[in-house]
Scaffold this motif. Structure first.
Motif, PDB file in Angstrom:
ATOM      1  N   GLY A   4       0.796  -1.221   0.000  1.00  0.00           N
ATOM      2  CA  GLY A   4       0.000   0.000   0.000  1.00  0.00           C
ATOM      3  C   GLY A   4       0.828   1.269   0.000  1.00  0.00           C
ATOM      4  N   LEU A   5       2.142   1.139   0.005  1.00  0.00           N
ATOM      5  CA  LEU A   5       3.010   2.310   0.002  1.00  0.00           C
ATOM      6  C   LEU A   5       3.562   2.538  -1.404  1.00  0.00           C
ATOM      7  CD1 LEU A   5       5.011   1.607   3.276  1.00  0.00           C
ATOM      8  CD2 LEU A   5       3.053   3.134   2.979  1.00  0.00           C
ATOM      9  N   GLN A   6       3.913   3.792  -1.692  1.00  0.00           N
ATOM     10  CA  GLN A   6       4.512   4.103  -2.985  1.00  0.00           C
ATOM     11  C   GLN A   6       5.997   3.786  -2.962  1.00  0.00           C
ATOM     12  OE1 GLN A   6       3.833   8.109  -4.225  1.00  0.00           O
ATOM     13  NE2 GLN A   6       1.618   7.923  -4.254  1.00  0.00           N
ATOM     14  N   ALA A   7       6.557   3.644  -4.132  1.00  0.00           N
ATOM     15  CA  ALA A   7       7.988   3.349  -4.229  1.00  0.00           C
ATOM     16  C   ALA A   7       8.823   4.598  -3.983  1.00  0.00           C
ATOM     17  CB  ALA A   7       8.303   2.770  -5.602  1.00  0.00           C
ATOM     18  N   TYR A   8       8.249   5.773  -4.225  1.00  0.00           N
ATOM     19  CA  TYR A   8       8.985   7.020  -4.078  1.00  0.00           C
ATOM     20  C   TYR A   8       8.268   7.936  -3.089  1.00  0.00           C
ATOM     21  CZ  TYR A   8      11.199   5.369  -8.332  1.00  0.00           C
ATOM     22  OH  TYR A   8      11.855   4.607  -9.249  1.00  0.00           O
ATOM     23  N   CYS A   9       8.989   8.887  -2.527  1.00  0.00           N
ATOM     24  CA  CYS A   9       8.392   9.842  -1.589  1.00  0.00           C
ATOM     25  C   CYS A   9       7.493  10.814  -2.357  1.00  0.00           C
ATOM     26  CB  CYS A   9       9.479  10.608  -0.837  1.00  0.00           C
ATOM     27  SG  CYS A   9      10.454  11.721  -1.880  1.00  0.00           S
ATOM     28  N   LYS A  10       6.692  11.587  -1.630  1.00  0.00           N
ATOM     29  CA  LYS A  10       5.746  12.517  -2.255  1.00  0.00           C
ATOM     30  C   LYS A  10       6.450  13.531  -3.147  1.00  0.00           C
ATOM     31  CE  LYS A  10       1.894  12.663   0.991  1.00  0.00           C
ATOM     32  NZ  LYS A  10       1.101  13.534   1.871  1.00  0.00           N
ATOM     33  N   GLU A  11       7.554  14.064  -2.672  1.00  0.00           N
ATOM     34  CA  GLU A  11       8.268  15.098  -3.423  1.00  0.00           C
ATOM     35  C   GLU A  11       8.800  14.546  -4.748  1.00  0.00           C
ATOM     36  OE1 GLU A  11       9.009  14.509  -0.126  1.00  0.00           O
ATOM     37  OE2 GLU A  11       7.854  16.209   0.644  1.00  0.00           O
ATOM     38  N   CYS A  12       9.369  13.334  -4.708  1.00  0.00           N
ATOM     39  CA  CYS A  12       9.918  12.726  -5.928  1.00  0.00           C
ATOM     40  C   CYS A  12       8.790  12.374  -6.904  1.00  0.00           C
ATOM     41  CB  CYS A  12      10.733  11.486  -5.588  1.00  0.00           C
ATOM     42  SG  CYS A  12      12.240  11.863  -4.662  1.00  0.00           S
ATOM     43  N   SER A  13       7.686  11.872  -6.378  1.00  0.00           N
ATOM     44  CA  SER A  13       6.544  11.532  -7.235  1.00  0.00           C
ATOM     45  C   SER A  13       5.968  12.787  -7.881  1.00  0.00           C
ATOM     46  CB  SER A  13       5.446  10.842  -6.418  1.00  0.00           C
ATOM     47  OG  SER A  13       5.870   9.581  -5.986  1.00  0.00           O
ATOM     48  N   ALA A  14       5.886  13.874  -7.119  1.00  0.00           N
ATOM     49  CA  ALA A  14       5.369  15.129  -7.647  1.00  0.00           C
ATOM     50  C   ALA A  14       6.283  15.677  -8.733  1.00  0.00           C
ATOM     51  CB  ALA A  14       5.209  16.138  -6.518  1.00  0.00           C
ATOM     52  N   GLU A  15       7.585  15.583  -8.521  1.00  0.00           N
ATOM     53  CA  GLU A  15       8.550  16.061  -9.517  1.00  0.00           C
ATOM     54  C   GLU A  15       8.460  15.225 -10.795  1.00  0.00           C
ATOM     55  OE1 GLU A  15      11.374  18.222 -11.465  1.00  0.00           O
ATOM     56  OE2 GLU A  15      10.244  18.727  -9.655  1.00  0.00           O
ATOM     57  N   TYR A  16       8.351  13.925 -10.655  1.00  0.00           N
ATOM     58  CA  TYR A  16       8.229  13.029 -11.812  1.00  0.00           C
ATOM     59  C   TYR A  16       6.947  13.350 -12.586  1.00  0.00           C
ATOM     60  CZ  TYR A  16       7.886   8.733 -14.548  1.00  0.00           C
ATOM     61  OH  TYR A  16       7.770   7.834 -15.572  1.00  0.00           O
ATOM     62  N   TYR A  17       5.850  13.564 -11.879  1.00  0.00           N
ATOM     63  CA  TYR A  17       4.567  13.907 -12.511  1.00  0.00           C
ATOM     64  C   TYR A  17       4.699  15.232 -13.273  1.00  0.00           C
ATOM     65  CZ  TYR A  17      -0.270  15.393 -12.995  1.00  0.00           C
ATOM     66  OH  TYR A  17      -1.462  15.848 -13.508  1.00  0.00           O
ATOM     67  N   ARG A  18       5.350  16.234 -12.648  1.00  0.00           N
ATOM     68  CA  ARG A  18       5.533  17.538 -13.294  1.00  0.00           C
ATOM     69  C   ARG A  18       6.342  17.400 -14.582  1.00  0.00           C
ATOM     70  NH1 ARG A  18       9.139  21.029 -14.026  1.00  0.00           N
ATOM     71  NH2 ARG A  18      10.697  20.032 -12.717  1.00  0.00           N
ATOM     72  N   GLN A  19       7.394  16.606 -14.553  1.00  0.00           N
ATOM     73  CA  GLN A  19       8.225  16.418 -15.735  1.00  0.00           C
ATOM     74  C   GLN A  19       7.445  15.747 -16.864  1.00  0.00           C
ATOM     75  OE1 GLN A  19      11.595  14.211 -14.316  1.00  0.00           O
ATOM     76  NE2 GLN A  19      12.580  16.010 -13.378  1.00  0.00           N
ATOM     77  N   ARG A  20       6.637  14.748 -16.509  1.00  0.00           N
ATOM     78  CA  ARG A  20       5.831  14.066 -17.539  1.00  0.00           C
ATOM     79  C   ARG A  20       4.812  15.010 -18.163  1.00  0.00           C
ATOM     80  NH1 ARG A  20       3.107   9.062 -15.027  1.00  0.00           N
ATOM     81  NH2 ARG A  20       2.735  10.690 -13.556  1.00  0.00           N
ATOM     82  N   GLN A  21       4.166  15.836 -17.352  1.00  0.00           N
ATOM     83  CA  GLN A  21       3.174  16.773 -17.863  1.00  0.00           C
ATOM     84  C   GLN A  21       3.818  17.825 -18.754  1.00  0.00           C
ATOM     85  OE1 GLN A  21      -0.184  16.411 -17.576  1.00  0.00           O
ATOM     86  NE2 GLN A  21       0.408  14.477 -16.653  1.00  0.00           N
ATOM     87  N   GLU A  22       4.967  18.340 -18.344  1.00  0.00           N
ATOM     88  CA  GLU A  22       5.672  19.330 -19.150  1.00  0.00           C
ATOM     89  C   GLU A  22       6.148  18.728 -20.465  1.00  0.00           C
ATOM     90  OE1 GLU A  22       8.676  21.018 -16.641  1.00  0.00           O
ATOM     91  OE2 GLU A  22       7.227  22.334 -15.632  1.00  0.00           O
ATOM     92  N   ALA A  23       6.513  17.458 -20.479  1.00  0.00           N
ATOM     93  CA  ALA A  23       6.909  16.788 -21.718  1.00  0.00           C
ATOM     94  C   ALA A  23       5.727  16.703 -22.687  1.00  0.00           C
ATOM     95  CB  ALA A  23       7.446  15.390 -21.423  1.00  0.00           C
TER      96      ALA A  23
END
Length: 170
Positions: A4-23
């Motif tokens: 039930g836990l994510q592989a990455y912390c909230k900050e890293c997941s948010a950064e990854y999401y931001r990069q994908r959206q900007e791409a």
């Protein structure tokens, strides 16, 4: 993950999401820290106390999405677009074309959109009194002509021609 836990912390997941959206060519709103008892308006981008927000029981935090000022403006824009098909720029252009005054009395500021109730076509922007006056006469030019004749002191009473038949003055 299975626990039930994510592989990455909230900050890293948010950064990854931001990069994908900007791409993809999209932008992601940055999270702004807000003090307790305050909320950030997405339109004016100001952080305001809860006293400047309306209650909304359906939202997750219990407050509306936009502050009172922005919400009122959004509702105004939406109303004119829905009811008359006017954008704020078109409305401002109509008022500027009339030099900001009512088309009828030429004295009061133009603030109320006048339209034909049969066709829905916008005729102009009037003051409250003139717009209400047209509404009271039900957009009937014949009734307005009789009212003008009455005000000018002309005979306005209909004359009896035959039993139950009246002739209106011309």
């Amino acid at each position: 993950m299975s626990d039930g836990l994510q592989a990455y912390c909230k900050e890293c997941s948010a950064e990854y999401y931001r990069q994908r959206q900007e791409a993809k060519g999209k932008s992601v709103r940055l999270k702004v820290p807000v003090a307790s008892g305050h909320k950030r308006c997405p339109q004016c981008r100001e952080i305001k106390p809860h006293s400047e927000w309306e209650r909304n029981k359906t939202s997750s935090d219990g407050w509306s999405s936009y502050c009172k000022v922005c919400r009122a403006e959004r509702n105004r824009v939406s109303y004119f677009k829905r009811k008359y098909g006017l954008t704020p720029a078109e409305l401002e252009a109509m008022i500027a074309e009339q030099q900001g005054v009512c088309c009828i009395c030429l004295a009061a500021p133009a603030e109320h959109v006048d339209h034909c109730h049969e066709t829905g076509k916008v005729r102009g922007v009037l003051c409250f009194s003139c717009n209400a006056g047209l509404g009271q006469f039900k957009d009937r030019p014949d009734a307005m002509r009789r009212a003008a004749a009455y005000l000018e002191g002309h005979a306005w009473k209909p004359t009896l021609v035959a039993p139950g038949v009246y002739q209106l003055p011309s």
